[in-house]
Design an enzyme around this catalytic site. Structure first.
Site, mmCIF file in Angstrom:
data_model
loop_
_atom_site.group_PDB
_atom_site.id
_atom_site.type_symbol
_atom_site.label_atom_id
_atom_site.label_comp_id
_atom_site.label_asym_id
_atom_site.label_seq_id
_atom_site.Cartn_x
_atom_site.Cartn_y
_atom_site.Cartn_z
ATOM 1 N N HIS A 4 7.355 3.072 15.385
ATOM 2 C CA HIS A 4 6.001 2.661 15.734
ATOM 3 C C HIS A 4 5.431 1.797 14.616
ATOM 4 O O HIS A 4 6.046 1.615 13.577
ATOM 5 C CB HIS A 4 5.101 3.873 16.025
ATOM 6 C CG HIS A 4 5.086 4.896 14.937
ATOM 7 N ND1 HIS A 4 6.139 5.746 14.690
ATOM 8 C CD2 HIS A 4 4.152 5.204 14.022
ATOM 9 C CE1 HIS A 4 5.847 6.542 13.687
ATOM 10 N NE2 HIS A 4 4.649 6.234 13.238
ATOM 11 N N HIS A 64 0.846 -1.202 0.000
ATOM 12 C CA HIS A 64 0.000 0.000 0.000
ATOM 13 C C HIS A 64 0.870 1.236 0.000
ATOM 14 O O HIS A 64 2.020 1.202 0.440
ATOM 15 C CB HIS A 64 -1.028 0.005 1.124
ATOM 16 C CG HIS A 64 -0.465 0.054 2.513
ATOM 17 N ND1 HIS A 64 0.075 1.183 3.056
ATOM 18 C CD2 HIS A 64 -0.383 -0.895 3.468
ATOM 19 C CE1 HIS A 64 0.459 0.923 4.283
ATOM 20 N NE2 HIS A 64 0.212 -0.320 4.562
ATOM 21 N N GLU A 91 4.036 12.793 14.411
ATOM 22 C CA GLU A 91 2.647 12.421 14.156
ATOM 23 C C GLU A 91 1.811 12.450 15.440
ATOM 24 O O GLU A 91 2.062 11.676 16.364
ATOM 25 C CB GLU A 91 2.587 11.009 13.569
ATOM 26 C CG GLU A 91 3.515 10.798 12.379
ATOM 27 C CD GLU A 91 3.597 9.330 11.972
ATOM 28 O OE1 GLU A 91 2.776 8.536 12.448
ATOM 29 O OE2 GLU A 91 4.499 8.995 11.191
ATOM 30 N N TYR A 121 -8.884 1.827 14.930
ATOM 31 C CA TYR A 121 -7.820 2.095 13.954
ATOM 32 C C TYR A 121 -7.160 0.775 13.581
ATOM 33 O O TYR A 121 -6.920 -0.074 14.441
ATOM 34 C CB TYR A 121 -6.824 3.071 14.573
ATOM 35 C CG TYR A 121 -5.600 3.339 13.743
ATOM 36 C CD1 TYR A 121 -5.720 3.819 12.441
ATOM 37 C CD2 TYR A 121 -4.330 3.130 14.264
ATOM 38 C CE1 TYR A 121 -4.588 4.068 11.680
ATOM 39 C CE2 TYR A 121 -3.198 3.382 13.515
ATOM 40 C CZ TYR A 121 -3.330 3.846 12.221
ATOM 41 O OH TYR A 121 -2.216 4.092 11.467
ATOM 42 N N HIS A 168 3.622 9.995 18.041
ATOM 43 C CA HIS A 168 4.824 9.312 17.568
ATOM 44 C C HIS A 168 5.720 10.381 16.990
ATOM 45 O O HIS A 168 5.504 10.873 15.890
ATOM 46 C CB HIS A 168 4.461 8.240 16.536
ATOM 47 C CG HIS A 168 3.534 7.199 17.090
ATOM 48 N ND1 HIS A 168 2.302 6.930 16.564
ATOM 49 C CD2 HIS A 168 3.664 6.384 18.172
ATOM 50 C CE1 HIS A 168 1.718 5.978 17.274
ATOM 51 N NE2 HIS A 168 2.519 5.639 18.266
HETATM 52 FE FE LIG Z 1 3.464 6.862 11.581
#
Ligand SMILES: [Fe+2]
Length: 438
Positions: free
Chosen positions: A367, A288, A337, A346, A361
């Site tokens: 992460h 992706h 982020e 999520y 993050h």
């Molecule tokens: Fe990220």
């Protein structure tokens, strides 16, 4: 009341709430209709290139000089502004919070704002701050404008009515609203209480990202952005205008409402957008793309492709990629982020990240999916799968995000967040197949 909006992103709009209030053919007549005052509100320097030049002409009962005057400094302990460094003792790390509690005493929108992170430097008009709000009282005679940046509101619970100088916007969870720098407004919680997130963008204003080879359609389409028609208050009672300016707060007392714009035209205006109209583009064969494919709005920093702040969402969508690990992969990133969840779950986290919660993050801190999510995604049969009931978002900035003391000491901070990766086993055993035993 059903509100009316004008469609389009950054259009040159015109609107009047009294017939004939808007001058035609010129901006500044010798005498405006209805005895209104003409006033220009600029969102860019006069000389900015045409494509990014922003200004509106407002025709109002009183000019804005009558909505200011003698300001008194006031303290707002919980609304912080970058640079806000060394405010706490918490070491670096991946961080996550449970939802902000709803207030127990009466608090209006402006008083309820609590800063989680700040980034950049407001004095250089660079960076941002991430805030939360949790409100149960309407602003009635209190008004506000922020000279430090535009405000992106992301409701998670409850509808908001935002009465701005240039008209009224109502939003519910899954919708967002952008209030331009310097615009006066007040906020009411239409369901009695409301909670959500705010990005305060100190830099160049949000714009639509270029689509490159995607072409002329999809992602956030311009027609789905809605700007309010003109609306005004004619109120001759005591009012209070609050101002944020270079991280400091001031207020001034007025004998009338400053929301007195009867007509306006131009391209510097508030707007709303329904995240459910975002047309996601993604993998239709394998792997992706980077999460930037889900950027709704981007505020450039001046360096190409390097956002002052991006507003990114993770909406419901189909996952169809073959022989691929479908959740977000593990990564380290120069960008920082801040994430929130509007509803649902999520896809990178099986548990612990709940609606109204937050995660951070920061620059170069690793992460990715939690252990349960990794194991599931690595072994599941890959059929087409519709990700339902999910709407997460991210404020992603090129600048490191510095925690406030408030955020560092919040009771809702999860002290075990980093443990979500502790169950990730060593699968390497020297064979190409690896060890996938439980
Ligand atoms: Fe990220």
């Amino acid at each position: 009341m059903t509100l009316s909006y004008m469609p389009g992103f950054g259009n040159d709009f015109e609107t009047e709430s009294l017939a004939g209030a808007l001058p035609q053919g010129q901006n500044s007549p010798q005498r405006c209709a209805y005895g209104l005052y003409a006033e220009q509100l600029s969102g860019s320097p006069f000389t900015a290139p045409r494509g990014i030049n922003e200004r509106s002409w407002l025709y109002r009962i009183r000019p804005s000089v009558k909505h200011s005057g003698r300001f008194t400094p006031v303290k707002r302990e919980h609304w912080k502004t970058a640079p806000n460094l060394d405010d706490h003792e918490l070491p670096i790390g991946q961080l996550r919070w449970n939802p902000t509690p709803m207030p127990e005493s009466a608090v209006n929108f402006i008083d309820s704002i609590r800063t989680m992170t700040t980034a950049g430097d407001v004095h250089g008009q660079a960076g941002m701050a991430a805030h939360v709000y949790a409100v149960n009282q309407d602003m009635v005679d209190d008004y506000f404008f922020n000279a430090d940046g535009e405000l992106l509101l992301v409701p998670e619970q409850g509808m908001l009515s935002i009465f701005t100088e240039m008209g009224i916007i109502e939003i519910e969870p899954s919708e967002i609203c952008i209030i331009p720098r310097g615009m006066m407004f007040k906020v009411a919680a239409l369901n009695g209480e409301a909670r959500g997130y705010i990005c305060e963008n100190y830099g160049a204003k949000f714009s639509l990202p270029d689509r490159g080879p995607i072409g002329a359609n999809c992602l956030a389409n311009p027609r789905d952005f809605k700007t309010p028609i003109a609306a005004f208050e004619e109120k001759e009672t005591p009012c209070r205008l609050h101002v944020k300016w270079c991280g400091k707060f001031y207020e001034t007392l007025l004998g009338h409402s400053p929301l007195d714009v009867v007509a306006w035209h131009g391209n510097y205006a508030p707007y709303k957008y329904d995240l459910r109209t975002f047309s996601p583009v993604g993998a239709i064969l394998f792997d992706h793309p980077d999460p930037s494919i889900f950027t709704v709005l981007t505020a450039p920093s001046g360096e190409e492709g390097t956002a002052n702040v991006d507003f990114v969402i993770f909406p419901p969508r189909w996952l169809v990629a073959e022989h691929s690990f479908r959740p977000p992969w593990y990564h380290r990133n120069i960008m920082s982020e801040f994430m929130g969840l509007i509803y649902g779950q999520y896809d990178a986290k099986e548990e612990g990240f709940v609606a109204g919660g937050m995660s951070l993050h920061n620059m170069m801190l690793a992460h990715g999916p939690d252990a349960m999510g990794f194991n599931k995604a690595s072994t599941v049969e890959l059929k087409p799968q519709r990700l339902e009931n999910t709407m997460a978002f991210m404020f992603e900035t090129r600048f490191p995000q510095h925690l406030t003391r408030f955020a560092a000491e919040l009771e809702t901070l999860q002290d075990n967040y980093a443990d979500c990766w502790s169950g990730l086993k060593k699968r390497f055993n020297g064979t190409p197949e690896g060890d996938w035993s439980e």
